[in-house]
Design a protein around this motif. Structure first.
Motif, short mmCIF file in Angstrom:
data_model
loop_
_atom_site.label_atom_id
_atom_site.label_comp_id
_atom_site.label_asym_id
_atom_site.label_seq_id
_atom_site.Cartn_x
_atom_site.Cartn_y
_atom_site.Cartn_z
N UNK A 1 25.78 -8.57 77.95
CA UNK A 1 25.99 -7.13 77.93
C UNK A 1 24.53 -6.52 78.42
N UNK A 2 23.39 -7.14 78.13
CA UNK A 2 22.16 -6.53 78.44
C UNK A 2 21.96 -6.43 80.00
N UNK A 3 22.36 -7.82 80.60
CA UNK A 3 22.24 -7.97 82.13
C UNK A 3 23.19 -7.16 82.80
N UNK A 4 24.50 -7.20 82.02
CA UNK A 4 25.58 -6.44 82.90
C UNK A 4 25.34 -5.01 83.26
N UNK A 5 24.94 -4.35 81.95
CA UNK A 5 24.84 -2.96 82.05
C UNK A 5 23.28 -2.63 82.37
N UNK A 6 22.44 -3.44 82.67
CA UNK A 6 21.17 -3.29 83.22
C UNK A 6 20.45 -2.28 82.17
N UNK A 7 20.36 -2.60 80.86
CA UNK A 7 19.80 -1.56 79.90
C UNK A 7 18.50 -1.37 80.29
N UNK A 8 17.81 -0.13 80.04
CA UNK A 8 16.63 0.09 80.31
C UNK A 8 15.79 -0.11 79.18
N UNK A 9 15.70 -1.06 78.67
CA UNK A 9 15.01 -1.83 77.63
C UNK A 9 14.51 -2.90 77.63
N UNK A 10 13.14 -2.90 77.30
CA UNK A 10 12.47 -4.39 77.44
C UNK A 10 13.20 -5.57 76.59
N UNK A 11 13.16 -6.75 77.28
CA UNK A 11 13.78 -7.93 76.72
C UNK A 11 13.26 -8.31 75.39
N UNK A 12 12.07 -7.94 75.13
CA UNK A 12 11.52 -8.39 73.77
C UNK A 12 12.04 -7.48 72.65
N UNK A 13 12.36 -6.29 72.93
CA UNK A 13 13.16 -5.37 71.89
C UNK A 13 14.49 -5.98 71.59
N UNK A 14 15.01 -6.32 72.67
CA UNK A 14 16.64 -6.94 72.45
C UNK A 14 16.50 -8.14 71.70
N UNK A 15 15.54 -9.02 71.87
CA UNK A 15 15.33 -10.36 71.19
C UNK A 15 15.02 -10.12 69.84
N UNK A 16 14.25 -8.84 69.75
CA UNK A 16 13.84 -8.55 68.30
C UNK A 16 14.96 -8.08 67.40
N UNK A 17 16.04 -7.24 68.14
CA UNK A 17 17.13 -6.93 67.51
C UNK A 17 18.05 -8.08 67.18
N UNK A 18 18.18 -9.16 67.96
CA UNK A 18 18.75 -10.31 67.63
C UNK A 18 18.29 -10.96 66.44
N UNK A 19 17.09 -11.16 66.15
CA UNK A 19 16.53 -11.49 65.09
C UNK A 19 16.71 -10.99 63.86
#
Length: 422
Positions: A122-140
């Motif tokens: 989802x992150x790569x498909x929609x090219x979200x303007x969000x740093x990847x470390x925040x995405x990984x933090x959300x996953x954690x």
């Protein structure tokens, strides 16, 4: 320092060691940032096993580790195969450790792997303007909540208090954030280094080209000037016969013309990008070029055959386009010292303006064909290689493509392809 902080730092050390070794490998490669999936899998597996072997004790009853940190990070930066391998490693090693926690792990690993892959896609498909470390933090945070829920399902609510649950979520979140942020910073550092090296190499290549051209121009211009100077000195002789005087004049002028040709080729090649481009009638330009080279062709007993289609237009500069065509035609004529046929064909083929110039002259070997267009290289005794360099430069500026086919003693064919203008 409390025991739980020491255990936490030890787990982080295991993960940081994996990140550091991988980044050292990438930096040593001195190339663009390419993911090495086998290396990620091996290093992550080692860090996971070490984290599980030396867990963190938040209390005498609640024990956990950071095994899922390298798991989600490796999946996010790796691929599905990496996630499956690491998930299998966690399940197998947890089985050997024993206890009720194995069943929680058995249920949790597929959920975390699937969850990370879905969010990554989802992150790569929609090219979200969000740093990847925040995405990984959300996953954690999500997998930490799932762990807490499964612990309640398996009857460990008395062990996992509210305070412990909050600590567990915060530790996982900060750990993932720290590791992924570090990876991103190191990744940017490597990419920046690769760009700087590429720019440096490009600059060196330009300087080498300038040096080669300068040496070639100096050599090729000096020769005719030296010859001309010698003839002028001979013309000073009062006893010189009239026929000899005329011959020396003609030879001197021809040598000066040769020097002028070299300089013209160089200036055309080095011409700035500020050349004004307009719509070119390719057929009309070809006809003008043919009228220029026709006397030279007649002197060499060469027959020019033309098949020119109307309505062939492209974008370019008349001056440099004509110069490029003249260079090709002159090369073809000089390749047929004993006469021959020069064929020029123009048509629109597959929505591109196709211009083909063929001769049945001396031709080139495959080794010579590879070198064509490079400074210093020419199949002619007095050539500089600049003529074809001019052609390549002109075609590139016009967003075109050049194809060269040749065979020894059978001739050479130049095909120029340009985007059409309707």
């Amino acid at each position: 320092m409390s025991l739980e902080i020491v255990d936490l730092l030890v787990n982080l050390l295991f993960i940081l060691l994996f990140v550091s070794v991988y980044q050292m490998y990438i930096i040593k490669k001195r190339d663009e940032y390419k993911i090495n999936f086998p290396l990620i899998t091996i290093l992550s597996s080692i860090s996971i096993i070490l984290c599980m072997t030396f867990p963190i004790r938040l209390s005498s009853e609640f024990i956990f580790d950071l095994r899922y940190v390298p798991l989600v990070v490796s999946i996010f930066y790796g691929n599905t195969f990496v996630g499956l391998i690491l998930g299998t490693v966690i399940i197998i090693y947890r089985y050997f450790l024993g206890g009720v926690g194995f069943y929680i792990t058995l249920m949790l690993v597929p959920i975390i792997v699937t969850l990370t892959l879905v969010i990554k896609t989802y992150y790569k498909k929609f090219d979200l303007k969000l740093q990847s470390y925040w995405v990984l933090g959300f996953i954690s945070i999500l997998y930490s909540i799932i762990v807490i829920y499964l612990s309640e399902v398996f009857g460990q609510t008395d062990i996992l208090t509210l305070t412990m649950s909050i600590k567990y979520i915060v530790i996982n979140f900060l750990s993932v954030l720290l590791i992924s942020y570090l990876i991103e910073m190191l990744r940017k550092f490597v990419l920046l280094g690769a760009k700087l090296r590429a720019a440096e190499l490009a600059q060196m290549e330009k300087m080498n080209l300038v040096s080669a051209l300068a040496a070639s121009i100096s050599h090729e211009v000096r020769n005719p000037l030296t010859v001309t100077r010698g003839f002028l000195q001979l013309l000073q002789s009062p006893d010189l016969h009239k026929d000899q005087r005329i011959e020396y004049y003609e030879l001197a002028i021809s040598e000066l013309d040769r020097a002028q040709d070299v300089i013209t080729d160089y200036l055309t090649f080095a011409k700035s990008d500020s050349t004004e481009f307009t719509v070119l009638d390719v057929k009309s330009e070809l006809e003008k070029v043919v009228s220029i080279i026709e006397p030279l062709a007649n002197m060499s007993s060469i027959k020019i055959e033309q098949t020119l289609q109307d309505e062939c237009f492209t974008i370019g500069s008349k001056q440099i386009f004509r110069q490029a065509l003249i260079n090709i035609c002159k090369n073809s004529i000089e390749a047929m010292p004993d006469g021959g046929n020069l064929s020029i064909q123009l048509a629109v083929i597959h929505e591109r303006v196709s211009l083909t110039i063929s001769d049945n002259g001396q031709g080139m070997s495959q080794d010579q064909l590879i070198q064509i267009g490079k400074p210093y290289f020419s199949t002619k005794e007095k050539g500089t290689g600049l003529g074809i360099m001019v052609v390549k430069n002109v075609v590139k500026e016009m967003n075109g493509e050049i194809l060269v086919n040749s065979e020894l003693r059978k001739g050479t064919t130049f095909t120029l392809l340009f985007p059409p203008v309707k």
